[in-house]
Design a protein around this motif. Structure first.
Motif, PDB file in Angstrom:
ATOM      1  N   GLU A  54       0.816  -1.216   0.000  1.00 43.52           N
ATOM      2  CA  GLU A  54       0.000   0.000   0.000  1.00 43.52           C
ATOM      3  C   GLU A  54       0.848   1.263   0.000  1.00 43.52           C
ATOM      4  O   GLU A  54       0.373   2.345  -0.364  1.00 43.52           O
ATOM      5  CB  GLU A  54      -0.941  -0.004   1.205  1.00 43.52           C
ATOM      6  CG  GLU A  54      -0.284   0.177   2.571  1.00 43.52           C
ATOM      7  CD  GLU A  54       0.380  -1.082   3.118  1.00 43.52           C
ATOM      8  OE1 GLU A  54       0.939  -1.007   4.226  1.00 43.52           O
ATOM      9  OE2 GLU A  54       0.342  -2.127   2.427  1.00 43.52           O
ATOM     10  N   LYS A  55       2.131   1.156   0.357  1.00 42.07           N
ATOM     11  CA  LYS A  55       3.019   2.316   0.376  1.00 42.07           C
ATOM     12  C   LYS A  55       3.704   2.556  -0.973  1.00 42.07           C
ATOM     13  O   LYS A  55       4.260   3.637  -1.198  1.00 42.07           O
ATOM     14  CB  LYS A  55       4.097   2.153   1.449  1.00 42.07           C
ATOM     15  CG  LYS A  55       3.600   2.171   2.882  1.00 42.07           C
ATOM     16  CD  LYS A  55       4.774   2.072   3.847  1.00 42.07           C
ATOM     17  CE  LYS A  55       4.332   2.128   5.289  1.00 42.07           C
ATOM     18  NZ  LYS A  55       5.499   2.040   6.211  1.00 42.07           N
ATOM     19  N   CYS A  56       3.699   1.561  -1.834  1.00 44.49           N
ATOM     20  CA  CYS A  56       4.441   1.651  -3.094  1.00 44.49           C
ATOM     21  C   CYS A  56       3.877   2.770  -3.971  1.00 44.49           C
ATOM     22  O   CYS A  56       2.661   2.855  -4.192  1.00 44.49           O
ATOM     23  CB  CYS A  56       4.380   0.318  -3.830  1.00 44.49           C
ATOM     24  SG  CYS A  56       5.231   0.318  -5.418  1.00 44.49           S
ATOM     25  N   ILE A  57       4.765   3.621  -4.490  1.00 49.32           N
ATOM     26  CA  ILE A  57       4.342   4.731  -5.359  1.00 49.32           C
ATOM     27  C   ILE A  57       4.666   4.456  -6.827  1.00 49.32           C
ATOM     28  O   ILE A  57       4.458   5.321  -7.685  1.00 49.32           O
ATOM     29  CB  ILE A  57       4.990   6.055  -4.913  1.00 49.32           C
ATOM     30  CG1 ILE A  57       6.515   5.951  -4.951  1.00 49.32           C
ATOM     31  CG2 ILE A  57       4.505   6.440  -3.519  1.00 49.32           C
ATOM     32  CD1 ILE A  57       7.230   7.254  -4.634  1.00 49.32           C
ATOM     33  N   GLY A  58       5.205   3.269  -7.101  1.00 47.04           N
ATOM     34  CA  GLY A  58       5.453   2.888  -8.484  1.00 47.04           C
ATOM     35  C   GLY A  58       6.551   3.655  -9.175  1.00 47.04           C
ATOM     36  O   GLY A  58       6.506   3.860 -10.397  1.00 47.04           O
ATOM     37  N   CYS A  59       7.559   4.092  -8.422  1.00 44.13           N
ATOM     38  CA  CYS A  59       8.616   4.917  -9.021  1.00 44.13           C
ATOM     39  C   CYS A  59       9.608   4.100  -9.846  1.00 44.13           C
ATOM     40  O   CYS A  59      10.327   4.641 -10.692  1.00 44.13           O
ATOM     41  CB  CYS A  59       9.351   5.694  -7.941  1.00 44.13           C
ATOM     42  SG  CYS A  59      10.325   4.647  -6.825  1.00 44.13           S
ATOM     43  N   GLY A  60       9.713   2.807  -9.574  1.00 42.15           N
ATOM     44  CA  GLY A  60      10.605   1.938 -10.342  1.00 42.15           C
ATOM     45  C   GLY A  60      12.039   1.895  -9.852  1.00 42.15           C
ATOM     46  O   GLY A  60      12.878   1.222 -10.460  1.00 42.15           O
ATOM     47  N   ALA A  61      12.343   2.595  -8.774  1.00 45.08           N
ATOM     48  CA  ALA A  61      13.724   2.596  -8.278  1.00 45.08           C
ATOM     49  C   ALA A  61      14.173   1.196  -7.881  1.00 45.08           C
ATOM     50  O   ALA A  61      15.324   0.818  -8.080  1.00 45.08           O
ATOM     51  CB  ALA A  61      13.838   3.545  -7.085  1.00 45.08           C
ATOM     52  N   CYS A  62      13.262   0.427  -7.327  1.00 47.49           N
ATOM     53  CA  CYS A  62      13.608  -0.927  -6.905  1.00 47.49           C
ATOM     54  C   CYS A  62      13.922  -1.819  -8.099  1.00 47.49           C
ATOM     55  O   CYS A  62      14.781  -2.708  -8.019  1.00 47.49           O
ATOM     56  CB  CYS A  62      12.482  -1.529  -6.077  1.00 47.49           C
ATOM     57  SG  CYS A  62      10.859  -1.493  -6.878  1.00 47.49           S
ATOM     58  N   VAL A  63      13.223  -1.597  -9.203  1.00 44.13           N
ATOM     59  CA  VAL A  63      13.456  -2.393 -10.417  1.00 44.13           C
ATOM     60  C   VAL A  63      14.889  -2.197 -10.907  1.00 44.13           C
ATOM     61  O   VAL A  63      15.594  -3.165 -11.232  1.00 44.13           O
ATOM     62  CB  VAL A  63      12.451  -2.007 -11.515  1.00 44.13           C
ATOM     63  CG1 VAL A  63      12.732  -2.792 -12.789  1.00 44.13           C
ATOM     64  CG2 VAL A  63      11.019  -2.246 -11.041  1.00 44.13           C
ATOM     65  N   LYS A  64      15.323  -0.949 -10.935  1.00 46.32           N
ATOM     66  CA  LYS A  64      16.673  -0.640 -11.405  1.00 46.32           C
ATOM     67  C   LYS A  64      17.741  -1.136 -10.428  1.00 46.32           C
ATOM     68  O   LYS A  64      18.838  -1.517 -10.845  1.00 46.32           O
ATOM     69  CB  LYS A  64      16.821   0.874 -11.600  1.00 46.32           C
ATOM     70  CG  LYS A  64      15.895   1.445 -12.667  1.00 46.32           C
ATOM     71  CD  LYS A  64      16.005   2.970 -12.719  1.00 46.32           C
ATOM     72  CE  LYS A  64      15.039   3.557 -13.727  1.00 46.32           C
ATOM     73  NZ  LYS A  64      15.074   5.047 -13.734  1.00 46.32           N
ATOM     74  N   ALA A  65      17.422  -1.136  -9.139  1.00 41.36           N
ATOM     75  CA  ALA A  65      18.434  -1.485  -8.135  1.00 41.36           C
ATOM     76  C   ALA A  65      18.638  -2.977  -7.972  1.00 41.36           C
ATOM     77  O   ALA A  65      19.722  -3.411  -7.551  1.00 41.36           O
ATOM     78  CB  ALA A  65      18.040  -0.879  -6.788  1.00 41.36           C
ATOM     79  N   CYS A  66      17.634  -3.779  -8.296  1.00 42.08           N
ATOM     80  CA  CYS A  66      17.714  -5.216  -8.003  1.00 42.08           C
ATOM     81  C   CYS A  66      18.711  -5.914  -8.921  1.00 42.08           C
ATOM     82  O   CYS A  66      18.534  -5.925 -10.148  1.00 42.08           O
ATOM     83  CB  CYS A  66      16.349  -5.869  -8.143  1.00 42.08           C
ATOM     84  SG  CYS A  66      16.396  -7.651  -7.810  1.00 42.08           S
ATOM     85  N   PRO A  67      19.770  -6.525  -8.385  1.00 43.03           N
ATOM     86  CA  PRO A  67      20.766  -7.194  -9.230  1.00 43.03           C
ATOM     87  C   PRO A  67      20.287  -8.540  -9.772  1.00 43.03           C
ATOM     88  O   PRO A  67      20.894  -9.091 -10.683  1.00 43.03           O
ATOM     89  CB  PRO A  67      21.953  -7.391  -8.283  1.00 43.03           C
ATOM     90  CG  PRO A  67      21.344  -7.500  -6.931  1.00 43.03           C
ATOM     91  CD  PRO A  67      20.157  -6.574  -6.957  1.00 43.03           C
ATOM     92  N   LYS A  68      19.199  -9.053  -9.214  1.00 43.67           N
ATOM     93  CA  LYS A  68      18.684 -10.356  -9.624  1.00 43.67           C
ATOM     94  C   LYS A  68      17.515 -10.252 -10.599  1.00 43.67           C
ATOM     95  O   LYS A  68      17.010 -11.273 -11.068  1.00 43.67           O
ATOM     96  CB  LYS A  68      18.236 -11.155  -8.389  1.00 43.67           C
ATOM     97  CG  LYS A  68      19.358 -11.490  -7.416  1.00 43.67           C
ATOM     98  CD  LYS A  68      20.307 -12.506  -8.026  1.00 43.67           C
ATOM     99  CE  LYS A  68      21.363 -12.930  -7.039  1.00 43.67           C
ATOM    100  NZ  LYS A  68      22.294 -13.938  -7.611  1.00 43.67           N
TER     101      LYS A  68
END
Length: 305
Positions: A54-68
């Motif tokens: 519910e806190k996710c704002i959909g910015c995509g930062a996590c997508v870019k950061a994940c090495p896996k």
């Protein structure tokens, strides 16, 4: 050589984990899989991602950061592929909305001792100390033994909260090293115990007898009361008979009513929710208390010392 243990919380000023004011060290990993588990983030010995969708704002930062490559954006929200996630925490570091958290981090013996020592003035004032909990602290026997021995040398009272599950040769040094043992008794019938927790209880009951009679350790027994699971009069009577005849009738026993705090954590782990349990009514708890008291046992409701 003792290196690190995976810890998911160190809680100061605990009042329900042994006598006095205590610091509770929560170890990750548990061999039991109780249907009602209050700390599902403790199941694995390794770090686990907690996701507050519910806190996710959909910015995509996590997508870019994940090495896996374990995260992608779908419908304006991050979606996690748990089979790829290794709990490295890089997505947590970049999340501006604090929608992500890692449960568990490797801590050294000295780092844990430093946290324990920081509350020493409160132990001395209240007769408290440190409690090793989890998860299941018996999954880290070398570390817990070393910590307990170091605390004893420094005059710090130690306790362990445990299911009692573990091979005696491995866990005996842990029980020998602590001052006080808090042990759960979920069900005396082995098949019922296996149904509720995933393991039989022969090892647990044998270890309880060894702690009580061989090591003669001060003990507190806890019976979690979970409606529809282990709250039948039959199980309560069988548990009482075991305590009275196989342990010691004077041991303090706490009846702990089920609470549903673990449900939110299941959502954060993105587990499929399997079953709901009711919170037991006060009248029901009092009836179970009277059954055990009639057997000559020392019973209280709740976990306060």
């Amino acid at each position: 050589m003792i290196m690190n243990a995976e810890i998911f919380n160190i809680q100061s000023f605990s009042l329900h984990d042994g006598p006095g004011i205590r610091t509770t060290v929560f170890f990750k990993g548990c061999p039991l899989k109780c249907l009602w588990c209050h700390n599902p983030e403790s199941h694995k010995r390794t770090p686990q991602l907690l996701y507050y969708r519910e806190k996710c704002i959909g910015c995509g930062a996590c997508v870019k950061a994940c090495p896996k490559g374990s995260v992608e954006l779908i419908g304006g929200r991050a979606v996690n592929n748990r089979s790829l996630c290794n709990g490295c925490g890089r997505c947590v570091d970049v999340c501006p909305a604090k929608a992500r958290e890692i449960s568990g981090k490797a801590m050294s013996f000295e780092a844990i001792m430093e946290a324990v020592r920081s509350d020493q003035m409160f132990y001395e004032a209240s007769g408290g100390g440190v409690t090793f909990s989890g998860g299941e602290p018996l999954m880290w026997p070398e570390m817990v033994t070393a910590l307990a021995e170091a605390c004893r040398a420094e005059g710090i009272h130690t306790a362990i909260e445990t299911s009692g599950y573990g091979e005696w040769d491995r866990v005996c040094p842990v029980f020998q090293s602590v001052h006080f043992v808090i042990m759960d008794l979920k069900a005396v019938d082995s098949e019922l115990h296996r149904k509720l927790t995933g393991v039989s209880n022969e090892t647990i009951l044998a270890n309880a007898r060894r702690v009580c009679h061989t090591l003669k350790k001060p003990m507190l027994l806890r019976i979690p009361v979970v409606p529809g699971c282990n709250d039948s009069e039959k199980n309560i009577r069988e548990t009482g008979e075991f305590i009275k005849n196989m342990l010691a009738p004077e041991l303090p026993v706490q009846l702990l009513p089920y609470h549903d705090l673990g449900t939110a954590k299941e959502e954060q782990l993105e587990w499929e929710h399997v079953q709901d349990f009711a919170i037991p009514e006060e009248d029901h708890m009092q009836r179970l208390k009277k059954i055990l008291e009639a057997m000559g046992l020392n019973i209280q409701i709740g976990g306060a010392m």
